[in-house]
Design an enzyme around this catalytic site. Structure first.
Site, short mmCIF file in Angstrom:
data_model
loop_
_atom_site.label_atom_id
_atom_site.label_comp_id
_atom_site.label_asym_id
_atom_site.label_seq_id
_atom_site.Cartn_x
_atom_site.Cartn_y
_atom_site.Cartn_z
CG ASP A 116 -2.25 0.65 0.98
OD1 ASP A 116 -2.27 1.88 0.90
OD2 ASP A 116 -3.29 -0.05 0.87
CG HIS A 171 -5.29 3.73 1.20
ND1 HIS A 171 -4.93 2.44 0.87
CD2 HIS A 171 -6.58 3.88 0.82
CE1 HIS A 171 -5.96 1.83 0.31
NE2 HIS A 171 -6.98 2.69 0.26
CG ASN A 260 -13.67 1.87 -4.26
OD1 ASN A 260 -14.12 0.86 -3.73
ND2 ASN A 260 -12.57 2.47 -3.85
CB SER A 328 -9.35 0.63 0.12
OG SER A 328 -8.81 0.81 -1.16
#
Length: 347
Positions: A116, A171, A260, A328
């Site tokens: 990530d 994130h 998404n 996520s």
């Protein structure tokens, strides 16, 4: 013809199983029920009793415990773990975490790679659950373990090509908190795993994106260093055979966000979640009402399951906490469960 009485049979049973009666529940309203203590092997004693014609059933005196609810002060905000209807949600729309925690709360022997934007490895609710490369002596300028990376004691930053996978976006830290925020430590939140080892592998920069080539290196590093689960809360771009090859080469469970775009991945594939690799779990997002999140991709054959991903509260850099939404956020719930299964059943 002599026939033994039930009393005599019982006495013989007690003697042959090296047992004594501790409690006779007949006096409390359950005729014939007794608590027996044996000095023999439990399985052997049970077998002896079950063979007797005067015994209806025999079972262990199971050890029970309270439901494993951690003392982390913000646990009530984690509807994805335990939904009691808070904020108007539908009770039971959750991953049944307390029921799972009655069986296992995680293991420090389980390694979960978070590929990530990096992870704040100093966060108060993550620090003791961070993976370290024990084959490396930190900051000595030498590749001690010979894996091709110098001083990769804490993981690696494939975006900047250095040994500091600190999160400069937030994130990755948010995902890590859901996977393995330290549980029952009276601080902040808890992850699906109260303890596990988070391997931070950074390939996404502060702007929220990173090259496929760096993602491939991250997966190959996780493969090389023994990650049991690889969590991937990212995607986009076209089909990459090189990325698929890296995933196919992994012995780990590879958990991937479905995307998404509110799109059908059966029609418009989303990578890496849409690769047909046997080790991939593709994850859609649900909300606290047990509906597909409005933003979530889906797919009858290309998406495997849904997990909580709307309004998920977790860790962010600087000892902070915040609420994010997305597939996520759903992905770390599944990565966390995979790690919990590995802790409960290492095989």
């Amino acid at each position: 013809l002599y026939t033994q009485s039930s009393y005599e049979i019982q006495q013989n049973l007690l003697e042959s199983s090296n047992s004594t009666v501790l409690i006779d529940y007949s006096r409390y309203g359950t005729p014939g029920l007794q608590l027996i203590s044996t000095k023999n092997d439990l399985a052997a004693a049970l077998e002896t009793y079950l063979k007797s014609p005067i015994v209806e059933y025999a079972e262990p005196d199971y050890l029970l415990s309270i439901d494993a609810i951690p003392n982390d002060p913000d646990f009530s905000l984690l509807w994805g773990m335990y939904n009691t209807g808070q904020s108007g949600g539908t009770p039971g729309t959750d991953i049944d975490a307390p029921e799972a925690w009655d069986l296992a709360t995680g293991s420090s022997s389980v390694v979960i790679a978070v590929i990530d934007s990096g992870v704040d490895y100093n966060h108060e609710d993550l620090a003791s659950n961070m993976w370290v490369n024990t084959g490396e002596i930190p900051n000595n300028g030498i590749d001690d373990d010979g894996n091709g990376y110098i001083d990769d004691y804490l993981g690696w930053d494939f975006y900047n090509n250095d040994n500091d996978p600190m999160d400069d976006h937030s994130h990755g830290t948010h995902c890590a908190g859901t996977i393995a925020g330290i549980g029952n430590n009276s601080i902040g939140v808890t992850g699906v795993n109260w303890q596990a080892k988070i391997m931070p592998l950074k390939f996404i920069g502060s702007g929220g994106s990173g090259p496929t080539s760096a993602a491939i290196l991250s997966i190959l590093y996780a493969n090389q260093m023994g990650a049991h689960v690889i969590s991937n809360s990212w995607g986009g771009g076209g089909y990459s055979q090189a990325l698929k090859d890296a995933i196919d080469a992994s012995p780990a469970v590879v958990v991937c966000a479905a995307g998404n775009d509110a799109a059908d991945n059966d029609i418009d594939p989303h990578y890496p979640s849409s690769y047909d690799s046997s080790n991939i779990i593709a994850v859609a997002s649900i909300n606290r009402y047990n509906d597909l999140s409005s933003f979530s991709n889906y797919g009858l054959t290309s998406v495997d399951l849904g997990a909580p991903g709307s309004s998920i509260y977790s860790t962010i850099p600087g000892n902070g906490y915040d609420t994010y939404s997305g597939t996520s956020m759903a992905t770390p719930h599944v990565s966390g469960v995979a790690g919990l299964v590995k802790a409960y059943h290492p095989g």
